[in-house]
Design a protein around this motif. Structure first.
Motif, PDB file in Angstrom:
ATOM      1  N   TYR A   2       0.851  -1.194   0.000  1.00 34.09           N
ATOM      2  CA  TYR A   2       0.000   0.000   0.000  1.00 34.09           C
ATOM      3  C   TYR A   2       0.883   1.239   0.000  1.00 34.09           C
ATOM      4  CZ  TYR A   2       0.582   1.404   4.961  1.00 34.09           C
ATOM      5  OH  TYR A   2       1.071   1.858   6.172  1.00 34.09           O
ATOM      6  N   ASN A   3       0.243   2.380  -0.228  1.00 36.69           N
ATOM      7  CA  ASN A   3       0.927   3.669  -0.166  1.00 36.69           C
ATOM      8  C   ASN A   3       0.382   4.444   1.023  1.00 36.69           C
ATOM      9  OD1 ASN A   3       0.886   3.694  -3.692  1.00 36.69           O
ATOM     10  ND2 ASN A   3       2.749   3.732  -2.488  1.00 36.69           N
ATOM     11  N   VAL A   4       1.247   4.668   2.011  1.00 39.93           N
ATOM     12  CA  VAL A   4       0.816   5.336   3.222  1.00 39.93           C
ATOM     13  C   VAL A   4       0.534   6.812   2.946  1.00 39.93           C
ATOM     14  CG1 VAL A   4       3.140   5.939   4.032  1.00 39.93           C
ATOM     15  CG2 VAL A   4       1.303   5.568   5.692  1.00 39.93           C
ATOM     16  N   TYR A   5      -0.516   7.317   3.577  1.00 37.53           N
ATOM     17  CA  TYR A   5      -1.001   8.694   3.512  1.00 37.53           C
ATOM     18  C   TYR A   5      -1.777   9.005   2.243  1.00 37.53           C
ATOM     19  CZ  TYR A   5       2.038   9.335   7.566  1.00 37.53           C
ATOM     20  OH  TYR A   5       2.650   9.210   8.791  1.00 37.53           O
ATOM     21  N   GLY A   6      -2.115   7.969   1.433  1.00 36.72           N
ATOM     22  CA  GLY A   6      -3.149   8.157   0.440  1.00 36.72           C
ATOM     23  C   GLY A   6      -4.499   8.145   1.142  1.00 36.72           C
ATOM     24  N   ALA A   7      -5.502   8.721   0.511  1.00 40.84           N
ATOM     25  CA  ALA A   7      -6.819   8.832   1.152  1.00 40.84           C
ATOM     26  C   ALA A   7      -7.590   7.522   1.071  1.00 40.84           C
ATOM     27  CB  ALA A   7      -7.629   9.945   0.483  1.00 40.84           C
ATOM     28  N   ASP A   8      -8.573   7.373   1.943  1.00 40.93           N
ATOM     29  CA  ASP A   8      -9.540   6.295   1.803  1.00 40.93           C
ATOM     30  C   ASP A   8     -10.452   6.597   0.619  1.00 40.93           C
ATOM     31  OD1 ASP A   8      -8.483   5.096   4.006  1.00 40.93           O
ATOM     32  OD2 ASP A   8     -10.220   5.403   5.312  1.00 40.93           O
ATOM     33  N   GLY A   9     -10.981   5.542   0.015  1.00 38.96           N
ATOM     34  CA  GLY A   9     -11.912   5.747  -1.082  1.00 38.96           C
ATOM     35  C   GLY A   9     -12.407   4.434  -1.642  1.00 38.96           C
ATOM     36  N   ASP A  10     -13.589   4.497  -2.235  1.00 34.82           N
ATOM     37  CA  ASP A  10     -14.179   3.368  -2.957  1.00 34.82           C
ATOM     38  C   ASP A  10     -14.710   3.948  -4.255  1.00 34.82           C
ATOM     39  OD1 ASP A  10     -15.824   1.294  -3.956  1.00 34.82           O
ATOM     40  OD2 ASP A  10     -16.046   0.472  -1.950  1.00 34.82           O
ATOM     41  N   VAL A  11     -13.924   3.818  -5.339  1.00 35.82           N
ATOM     42  CA  VAL A  11     -14.225   4.533  -6.575  1.00 35.82           C
ATOM     43  C   VAL A  11     -14.252   3.564  -7.747  1.00 35.82           C
ATOM     44  CG1 VAL A  11     -13.238   6.710  -5.746  1.00 35.82           C
ATOM     45  CG2 VAL A  11     -11.758   5.092  -6.927  1.00 35.82           C
ATOM     46  N   THR A  12     -15.111   3.876  -8.708  1.00 34.50           N
ATOM     47  CA  THR A  12     -15.227   3.089  -9.934  1.00 34.50           C
ATOM     48  C   THR A  12     -15.211   4.047 -11.114  1.00 34.50           C
ATOM     49  OG1 THR A  12     -16.544   1.406  -8.810  1.00 34.50           O
ATOM     50  CG2 THR A  12     -16.621   1.444 -11.215  1.00 34.50           C
ATOM     51  N   ALA A  13     -14.314   3.810 -12.057  1.00 33.02           N
ATOM     52  CA  ALA A  13     -14.192   4.728 -13.191  1.00 33.02           C
ATOM     53  C   ALA A  13     -13.358   4.074 -14.278  1.00 33.02           C
ATOM     54  CB  ALA A  13     -13.539   6.033 -12.750  1.00 33.02           C
ATOM     55  N   LYS A  14     -13.382   4.696 -15.456  1.00 28.44           N
ATOM     56  CA  LYS A  14     -12.508   4.259 -16.532  1.00 28.44           C
ATOM     57  C   LYS A  14     -11.063   4.616 -16.198  1.00 28.44           C
ATOM     58  CE  LYS A  14     -15.853   4.253 -20.306  1.00 28.44           C
ATOM     59  NZ  LYS A  14     -16.170   4.751 -21.670  1.00 28.44           N
ATOM     60  N   LEU A  15     -10.155   3.938 -16.883  1.00 30.61           N
ATOM     61  CA  LEU A  15      -8.737   4.054 -16.607  1.00 30.61           C
ATOM     62  C   LEU A  15      -8.049   4.841 -17.719  1.00 30.61           C
ATOM     63  CD1 LEU A  15      -6.701   2.771 -14.473  1.00 30.61           C
ATOM     64  CD2 LEU A  15      -6.253   1.032 -16.212  1.00 30.61           C
ATOM     65  N   VAL A  16      -7.098   5.687 -17.326  1.00 29.73           N
ATOM     66  CA  VAL A  16      -6.231   6.387 -18.276  1.00 29.73           C
ATOM     67  C   VAL A  16      -4.790   6.139 -17.873  1.00 29.73           C
ATOM     68  CG1 VAL A  16      -5.452   8.634 -19.119  1.00 29.73           C
ATOM     69  CG2 VAL A  16      -7.897   8.186 -18.866  1.00 29.73           C
ATOM     70  N   TYR A  17      -3.949   5.833 -18.858  1.00 34.52           N
ATOM     71  CA  TYR A  17      -2.524   5.623 -18.614  1.00 34.52           C
ATOM     72  C   TYR A  17      -1.795   6.950 -18.795  1.00 34.52           C
ATOM     73  CZ  TYR A  17       2.282   3.947 -19.469  1.00 34.52           C
ATOM     74  OH  TYR A  17       3.642   3.743 -19.439  1.00 34.52           O
ATOM     75  N   ALA A  18      -1.031   7.370 -17.784  1.00 35.71           N
ATOM     76  CA  ALA A  18      -0.359   8.675 -17.808  1.00 35.71           C
ATOM     77  C   ALA A  18       1.161   8.548 -17.716  1.00 35.71           C
ATOM     78  CB  ALA A  18      -0.886   9.552 -16.684  1.00 35.71           C
ATOM     79  N   ASN A  19       1.702   7.432 -18.191  1.00 31.55           N
ATOM     80  CA  ASN A  19       3.154   7.232 -18.189  1.00 31.55           C
ATOM     81  C   ASN A  19       3.694   7.359 -16.766  1.00 31.55           C
ATOM     82  OD1 ASN A  19       5.740   6.777 -19.311  1.00 31.55           O
ATOM     83  ND2 ASN A  19       6.100   8.945 -19.625  1.00 31.55           N
ATOM     84  N   ASN A  20       4.635   8.267 -16.540  1.00 34.26           N
ATOM     85  CA  ASN A  20       5.195   8.463 -15.204  1.00 34.26           C
ATOM     86  C   ASN A  20       4.366   9.406 -14.343  1.00 34.26           C
ATOM     87  OD1 ASN A  20       8.364   8.369 -16.806  1.00 34.26           O
ATOM     88  ND2 ASN A  20       7.600   6.784 -15.433  1.00 34.26           N
TER      89      ASN A  20
END
Length: 772
Positions: free
Chosen positions: A151-169
């Motif tokens: 996991y990544n510490v200090y990311g927010a809680d969330g329950d999300v559903t959406a399309k995906l976009v690739y943004a390289n780096n």
């Protein structure tokens, strides 16, 4: 976290300004040469060399191996039972070795995951594993009880559903490229890959562009099979390996997100979680390239630009995806204790001058390489110093050895300790010496440039275990080879030119990413960061379950000879700084470096103006439109703002005057050195006290724009680089962001800071010139 080894702050890729500074440094320092031990009379130098030989004789690689195996035998993250047990183990060892030691505890916000889930919906559903399986031959990889999932510490809680976009780096230019292709990430989940910038910037920029979630995956192009055989056959990241890490906005402030600028002690005023500006507002999750592959395959839209493509056997598209992705992150947002182990040896003649040495002991799982390989080197130093004390030696200045907790989530232990003891540290600490990971290969050294010659002298006296030349000369050869490669970057070529001239090799400037940050950039204490790397194959298991003892003894430093080399380099720096007649600092090296930094700003202005004019000509001539493939439409870039007059004259004048003052100081120093530093005791104490506070003169109480915690006006992590350094950051970052008025404003502020530093240096010269 670690030192910038993965982007990284290796000496061989330091900035051109830092490197060129070395070529002229000795010209500003007529008093010093490579044969005279900096800060010592000739007779005291001989005693010092004998002391260092006795120190070296106490170092045993078996100690480091045994300590590493024990300390990495169980999950070692903040709040784990083994993390506390390791602190108590070290406390007992420090006391056994004769140190006055204690554990200092802080209570910090440390969210841990209760639920993480990721699934691809639609006609080809997929559920991500989000775990790292057992690996044959790695004894601890089967231990999952007590280990936190990826996991990544200090990311927010969330329950999300959406399309995906690739943004390289996931860096600013990547979003510009998406916009030119008509792709909007608002309301989407952004998929980025590790590399190109610090991990915490990826979700931060996704959030700023309107995304509702962020995924970060490890492409094998960076640290998997494209680099070499994967673990366990080789050292590189296997398909299910995941890089954990912090995504707190540490460019604003590190440490406990709820107590910026003050220690997390009982009774401290804490922010509400919603008001902590270093916390993200969207969920983020790191994933393996095995879990990322079905997501990348689900992407539609344009084919990704060539430099966006990794090494997976698929065609990279930017999206959006045809199917949606469901991401869930739920955490326990409670407090956890961090245990800093603090050990002291009181100085005999100058007890109120402290040499502080640190390395952290918490890991993301087992942490054999990051950080325990560096921590056991620190322990070996402490044991050897304790043996010297039992033989009758006593340091003139006080030594403070610290094993920090909570570095990985956000430099928690070191920052809270430094903030709690800020006044005492600014009054007493003359130097902080840091390490973090340690591997096999070449010395990496960064830090305050007043310490550059000290590091070079020490490195010239420590033998490289593999080649049996000094670690400095091996590094010099490494620079020459790297810079003469036909594909070498300009920075590496510049380093090679300097290395070919002999003399000192340059220190790199420090940004962030390890425990030096609070000392250097918040309190203004001269700092170093040291370690060996570049031949070990540890990067592939960075922040994963496979950063284990079994991996380290195969692909890290199998003989622990480089652990011994690190103990020697750092130990000699500590011992010399503790006993020098005059603190081993050379301010002409800083002055020369500053000259190059200022010159770099002029070149940046000229380059920006030229690039802006060229872009405007291309836009006005419709060149981007005519060049584009009509079947693969891409819009022209946004028009850059005009570059107005930028007045760097105040910095030019401040740097010029500092050069003159540095030369005057070195002349006075040379005269005193020739007579054996025959200063009256009171005058000598005052000289050393003022030298120890010189770095503080490079700070400004108001700090940098939008981030007042960072007070150093010469070194800071970049707002858009993460760990990577920005020199003269108030001016440089304003220029890069095209905030022209701010650039002119911080030119004046920075020049005043340099003038204050010069005035302090002039006072040192007066002290040296005063007749005994």
């Amino acid at each position: 976290m670690t030192r910038l080894r993965l982007q990284h702050r290796l000496i061989a890729v330091c900035t051109m300004a830092t490197c060129v500074a070395t070529a002229v440094a000795t010209g500003n320092n007529p008093a010093s040469d490579d044969t005279a031990m900096l800060g010592f009379t000739s007779s005291d130098a001989a005693k010092q060399q004998s002391l260092e030989q006795r120190f070296d004789a106490q170092l045993d690689p078996a100690d480091q191996r045994n300590w590493l195996k024990q300390m990495s035998s169980q999950p070692n993250q903040v709040g784990s039972p083994h993390d506390k047990a390791n602190a108590e183990f070290m406390l007992a060892k420090f006391r056994e070795w004769g140190w006055d030691a204690h554990i200092e505890t802080f209570s910090v916000l440390y969210p841990t995951p209760k639920k993480v889930a990721l699934e691809l919906l639609g006609p080809r559903p997929f559920t991500a594993a989000l775990k790292e399986p057992t690996i044959p031959g790695d004894a601890t990889s089967s231990i999952h009880d007590g280990a936190l999932p990826p996991y990544n510490v200090y990311g927010a809680d969330g329950d999300v559903t959406a399309k995906l976009v690739y943004a390289n780096n996931g860096m600013p230019d990547d979003y510009k490229d998406l916009a030119r292709r008509g792709i909007d990430v608002r309301g989407k989940i952004v998929l980025t890959r590790y590399g190109g910038g610090w991990r915490g910037l990826k979700p931060k920029l996704a959030q700023q562009h309107g995304a509702i979630g962020c995924l970060i995956y490890s492409d094998p192009h960076e640290d998997g099979y494209a680099k070499g055989d994967v673990y366990p056959k080789g050292g590189w990241r296997p398909a299910d390996g995941v890089q954990r890490g912090s995504v707190a906005d540490m460019q604003v402030y590190p440490g406990d997100p709820l107590t910026p600028g003050i220690g997390s002690v009982p009774g401290a005023k804490r922010l509400a979680i919603k008001d902590a500006t270093s916390l993200l507002k969207i969920p983020v999750l790191p994933i393996s390239y095995a879990d990322a592959t079905p997501l990348l395959q689900a992407l539609a839209g344009p084919v990704a630009p060539a430099n966006w493509r990794g090494s997976l056997p698929l065609t990279y598209h930017v999206g959006p995806s045809t199917a949606k992705v469901h991401l869930t992150v739920q955490s326990d947002w409670g407090q956890k204790p961090v245990y800093d182990v603090i050990a002291k040896l009181k100085g005999s003649t100058e007890p109120d001058q402290w040499i502080v040495r640190g390395n952290h002991h918490d890991g993301w799982v087992f942490g054999a390489w990051d950080p325990l390989a560096g921590n056991v080197a620190l322990m070996a130093e402490a044991k050897a110093i304790g043996a010297l004390v039992k033989q009758g030696w006593r340091p003139q200045r006080t030594l403070v050895y610290a094993s920090w907790d909570g570095e990985e989530p956000g430099l928690l232990g070191s920052t809270e300790w430094a903030e709690t003891h800020a006044k005492e540290l600014q009054a007493k600490a003359v130097m902080y010496v840091n390490s973090d990971t340690n591997g096999r290969g070449f010395l990496a050294a960064g830090g305050s440039h007043s310490l550059q010659h000290l590091v070079n002298q020490v490195a010239d006296g420590v033998t490289d275990p593999e080649t049996h030349v000094s670690v400095r000369e091996r590094l010099r050869a490494h620079m020459l080879i790297a810079g003469n490669d036909e594909d070498a970057k300009p920075e590496a070529k510049d380093v090679a030119k300097i290395a070919a001239q002999g003399g000192d090799v340059p220190l790199s400037a420090l940004g962030s990413g390890s425990d030096f940050s609070a000392f250097l950039e918040h309190l203004g204490i001269a700092s170093l960061d040291l370690g060996f790397s570049d031949e070990d194959d540890d990067e592939g298991i960075y922040h994963s379950q496979y950063d284990s003892f079994d991996h380290y003894v195969r692909f890290g430093d199998p003989t622990f000879e480089y652990g011994i080399a690190l103990s020697k380099v750092v130990g000699h720096i500590v011992l010399r700084s503790a006993d020098a007649n005059v603190l081993p600092m050379r301010f002409g090296d800083f002055s020369s470096t500053l000259d190059r930094y200022v010159d770099e700003l002029h070149k940046l202005v000229d380059k920006t103006r030229k690039a802006t004019d060229e872009q405007h000509k291309l836009l006005d001539g419709h060149a981007f439109t005519l060049d584009a493939d009509p079947t693969r439409p891409i819009a022209p870039p946004e028009r850059d703002s005009d570059v107005p007059a930028i007045d760097l004259a105040p910095l030019d004048q401040a740097a010029k005057q500092l050069t003159q003052s540095a030369q005057a100081f070195e002349t006075a120093y040379s005269k005193r050195a020739a007579t054996g530093f025959n200063l009256p005791a009171k005058q000598g104490l005052e000289l050393n006290a003022q030298m120890g506070r010189m770095e503080q003169a490079l700070t400004n109480s108001d700090g940098l724009p939008t981030r007042p915690w960072f007070k150093h006006m010469v070194y800071a992590p970049g707002m858009l680089t993460g760990y990577g350094v920005k020199t003269l950051p108030g001016v440089r970052e304003a220029l890069e962001a095209r905030r022209w008025d701010e650039a002119n404003h911080y030119t004046v502020i920075t020049a005043k800071v340099i003038d204050h530093y010069r005035q302090q240096l002039d006072q040192l010269t007066v002290l040296l010139d005063t007749k005994s």
